[in-house]
Design an enzyme around this catalytic site. Sequence first.
Site, PDB file in Angstrom:
ATOM      1  N   CYS A 188     103.300  18.309  50.526  1.00  0.00           N
ATOM      2  CA  CYS A 188     102.129  17.449  50.398  1.00  0.00           C
ATOM      3  C   CYS A 188     102.466  16.082  50.984  1.00  0.00           C
ATOM      4  O   CYS A 188     103.486  15.478  50.639  1.00  0.00           O
ATOM      5  CB  CYS A 188     101.756  17.321  48.922  1.00  0.00           C
ATOM      6  SG  CYS A 188     100.394  16.186  48.613  1.00  0.00           S
ATOM      7  N   CYS A 209     102.429  13.361  47.874  1.00  0.00           N
ATOM      8  CA  CYS A 209     103.411  13.328  46.768  1.00  0.00           C
ATOM      9  C   CYS A 209     104.699  14.087  47.059  1.00  0.00           C
ATOM     10  O   CYS A 209     105.587  14.133  46.226  1.00  0.00           O
ATOM     11  CB  CYS A 209     102.773  13.837  45.485  1.00  0.00           C
ATOM     12  SG  CYS A 209     102.507  15.623  45.444  1.00  0.00           S
ATOM     13  N   CYS A 249      96.440  19.979  46.033  1.00  0.00           N
ATOM     14  CA  CYS A 249      97.834  19.957  45.596  1.00  0.00           C
ATOM     15  C   CYS A 249      97.829  19.992  44.068  1.00  0.00           C
ATOM     16  O   CYS A 249      97.139  19.192  43.425  1.00  0.00           O
ATOM     17  CB  CYS A 249      98.516  18.681  46.107  1.00  0.00           C
ATOM     18  SG  CYS A 249     100.179  18.437  45.464  1.00  0.00           S
ATOM     19  N   CYS A 282      99.418  16.298  42.707  1.00  0.00           N
ATOM     20  CA  CYS A 282      98.692  15.021  42.796  1.00  0.00           C
ATOM     21  C   CYS A 282      97.185  15.180  42.919  1.00  0.00           C
ATOM     22  O   CYS A 282      96.467  14.191  42.927  1.00  0.00           O
ATOM     23  CB  CYS A 282      99.236  14.176  43.945  1.00  0.00           C
ATOM     24  SG  CYS A 282      98.796  14.784  45.594  1.00  0.00           S
ATOM     25  N   CYS A 314      93.277  27.441  54.961  1.00  0.00           N
ATOM     26  CA  CYS A 314      92.952  26.638  56.139  1.00  0.00           C
ATOM     27  C   CYS A 314      93.175  25.175  55.728  1.00  0.00           C
ATOM     28  O   CYS A 314      92.364  24.606  55.005  1.00  0.00           O
ATOM     29  CB  CYS A 314      91.505  26.919  56.522  1.00  0.00           C
ATOM     30  SG  CYS A 314      91.015  26.247  58.085  1.00  0.00           S
TER      31      CYS A 314
END
Length: 128
Positions: free
Chosen positions: A44, A47, A92, A95, A115
């Site tokens: 991510c 984070c 995510c 976060c 995607c």
Amino acid sequence: MTGKTAPLCGTLTPEQIRVMHGHGTERPGSSPLNFEKRTGLYRCAACNAPLFRSETKYESGSGWPSYYDALPGAVETQTDTSHGMTRLEVHCASCKGHLGHVFPDGPRPTGQRYCINGVALDFVPDPA
């Protein structure tokens, strides 16, 4: 996922903020990660949580980096009814940053196509 979005951590570009916090989408074909072929981990961008492994990445022809599976517990989904359609939005799990969408038209073994906006990811190649 709950309806709340946690504050994103780290230093993000305006485009990353627009996509990850504003639930935006980058232009198709604009991410250099579309062409990434090395073995490694996709994290991510907000984070640094691990999200996808390169072994699950494939060329979907959609214009965005695509994966047939996420790491266990790494992402959460929520129904998205914006733009006159119903889709599963991917966030995510750490976060709550918006990553993209998942569709049921991917390859085996899962049949899923995550995607994902490339600006929502950081790629870390495996050590040589």
